[in-house]
Design a protein around this motif. Structure first.
Motif, PDB file in Angstrom:
ATOM      1  N   LEU A  20       0.883  -1.376   0.068  1.00 52.21           N
ATOM      2  CA  LEU A  20       0.102  -0.143  -0.069  1.00 52.21           C
ATOM      3  C   LEU A  20       1.036   1.443  -0.117  1.00 52.21           C
ATOM      4  O   LEU A  20       0.665   2.337  -0.628  1.00 52.21           O
ATOM      5  CB  LEU A  20      -0.762   0.148   1.341  1.00 52.21           C
ATOM      6  CG  LEU A  20      -2.138  -0.994   1.148  1.00 52.21           C
ATOM      7  CD1 LEU A  20      -2.692  -1.136   2.377  1.00 52.21           C
ATOM      8  CD2 LEU A  20      -2.793  -0.816  -0.048  1.00 52.21           C
ATOM      9  N   ALA A  23       2.158   1.805  -3.521  1.00 54.61           N
ATOM     10  CA  ALA A  23       0.978   2.565  -4.331  1.00 54.61           C
ATOM     11  C   ALA A  23       0.902   3.789  -3.877  1.00 54.61           C
ATOM     12  O   ALA A  23       0.581   4.792  -4.923  1.00 54.61           O
ATOM     13  CB  ALA A  23      -0.240   1.709  -3.923  1.00 54.61           C
ATOM     14  N   ASP A 280     -11.741  -1.593  -1.431  1.00 53.70           N
ATOM     15  CA  ASP A 280     -10.612  -1.703  -2.403  1.00 53.70           C
ATOM     16  C   ASP A 280      -9.717  -0.372  -2.296  1.00 53.70           C
ATOM     17  O   ASP A 280      -9.794   0.777  -2.689  1.00 53.70           O
ATOM     18  CB  ASP A 280     -11.252  -1.418  -3.966  1.00 53.70           C
ATOM     19  CG  ASP A 280     -10.073  -1.472  -4.856  1.00 53.70           C
ATOM     20  OD1 ASP A 280      -8.927  -1.522  -4.703  1.00 53.70           O
ATOM     21  OD2 ASP A 280     -10.492  -1.781  -6.167  1.00 53.70           O
ATOM     22  N   GLU A 282      -6.670  -0.069  -2.651  1.00 58.34           N
ATOM     23  CA  GLU A 282      -5.690   0.369  -4.233  1.00 58.34           C
ATOM     24  C   GLU A 282      -6.393   1.469  -4.852  1.00 58.34           C
ATOM     25  O   GLU A 282      -5.831   2.282  -5.323  1.00 58.34           O
ATOM     26  CB  GLU A 282      -5.384  -0.836  -5.039  1.00 58.34           C
ATOM     27  CG  GLU A 282      -4.155  -1.520  -4.467  1.00 58.34           C
ATOM     28  CD  GLU A 282      -4.665  -2.685  -3.375  1.00 58.34           C
ATOM     29  OE1 GLU A 282      -3.671  -3.239  -2.678  1.00 58.34           O
ATOM     30  OE2 GLU A 282      -6.106  -2.884  -3.067  1.00 58.34           O
ATOM     31  N   GLU A 286      -5.701   5.424  -5.557  1.00 54.93           N
ATOM     32  CA  GLU A 286      -5.368   5.910  -6.993  1.00 54.93           C
ATOM     33  C   GLU A 286      -6.416   7.004  -7.128  1.00 54.93           C
ATOM     34  O   GLU A 286      -5.918   8.134  -7.674  1.00 54.93           O
ATOM     35  CB  GLU A 286      -6.198   4.770  -7.800  1.00 54.93           C
ATOM     36  CG  GLU A 286      -6.191   5.200  -9.321  1.00 54.93           C
ATOM     37  CD  GLU A 286      -6.788   4.230 -10.286  1.00 54.93           C
ATOM     38  OE1 GLU A 286      -7.274   4.505 -11.272  1.00 54.93           O
ATOM     39  OE2 GLU A 286      -6.735   2.891 -10.077  1.00 54.93           O
TER      40      GLU A 286
END
Length: 298
Positions: A20, A23, A280, A282, A286
């Motif tokens: 994470l 990301a 979610d 991710e 984003e």
């Protein structure tokens, strides 16, 4: 520009933290914020791992409970991490949840006294000073770090009530605010902090970062998930107007607009906190990264 940060909650399994964090950095987000809840992931260990696995993202710990840690140990750990990753760690401290502190035998009779003594000693140690003090909670006898930070390491202090907010203004290098403050509560909070800074004789024009945790969600059920979580925490979020006082949700543009509102109200860093049931993470990262780019564009 207001700094946008992403929170990795302490309930996140340790095996998920590094992916994470990578990301978050890949999404262009400037900061990751952690905190320590008993008895979940540790702040310093998680921060060190994240900093080792990334290149430039800053990591804030908002916060480490002072009753859990001897101040000399905290200073040693912060100085060690900062020595390996200069300028990338923001080590916040707080009172801790009192029921948890009682569970570990560390509950203080006067959390404010502990914070005053602890913050004063910690900042002195990190500044390379040799410290001798005998307080109600903090006692040091001729203690100095062998490897103090080469440059100042700001130590923000968590605060909620009027007295703790004034104290944060007196002894902190910034303040970490819970999501319960909300957008509407920020002006009064900033007044209490300013009172503390004035009482301590601090230069009112000197930097004093305000880090505000804000609940956030994306996706079709974003508002419903936020409303359920915030209602359980006792916030009045029966309608969208009430929800907007404590949370931001929607697509990247809606998130960016919400962050701007907190920035306009006086927050320097807005740390977005996903819901516990975020399906979610991710995708959440984003969208947060896209909101960050919108903020950069003005």
């Amino acid at each position: 520009m207001t700094t946008l940060a992403c929170i990795i909650r302490p309930s996140t399994p340790p095996s998920r933290i590094i992916p994470l964090a990578r990301a978050v950095e890949a999404a262009g987000i400037e900061e990751i914020w952690l905190w320590e809840d008993c008895f979940q992931t540790g702040g310093i260990s998680a921060a060190g791992a994240i900093l080792s696995a990334t290149d430039h993202v800053r990591v804030g710990i908002g916060v480490m409970p002072t009753p859990l840690r001897n101040v000399a140990l905290t200073a040693m750990e912060v100085a060690t991490v900062d020595g390996m990753f200069p300028g990338r760690l923001i080590p916040g401290i707080g009172h801790g949840v009192q029921s948890w502190m009682a569970q570990v035998g560390g509950k203080a009779g006067s959390p404010l006294t502990l914070m005053r003594e602890y913050a004063t000693a910690l900042r002195a140690l990190l500044a390379g000073e040799r410290v001798t003090t005998s307080g109600r909670y903090v006692s040091l006898d001729d203690v100095a770090l062998d490897w103090p930070p080469a440059r100042p390491v700001p130590v923000p202090v968590a605060a909620t009530g009027p007295r703790s907010l004034r104290l944060a203004g007196e002894v902190g290098d910034g303040v970490v605010l819970e999501g319960s403050v909300g957008l509407a509560g920020l002006p009064a909070v900033l007044e209490r902090i300013a009172e503390g800074r004035a009482a301590a004789g601090h230069d009112p024009s000197a930097p004093f970062p305000v880090i505000q945790n804000v609940s956030a969600a994306t996706g079709p059920d974003a508002a419903a998930r936020l409303r359920a979580e915030l209602t359980a925490w006792g916030q009045d979020v029966a309608d969208d107007a009430g929800l907007a006082t404590y949370a931001v949700w929607g697509d990247a543009q809606a998130i960016a607009d919400g962050v701007r509102r907190y920035g306009d109200a006086g927050a320097h860093t807005v740390a977005l906190q996903p819901t516990e049931d975020e399906p979610d993470l991710e995708r959440f990262i984003e969208v947060t990264g896209a909101a960050q780019e919108l903020l950069r564009q003005g």
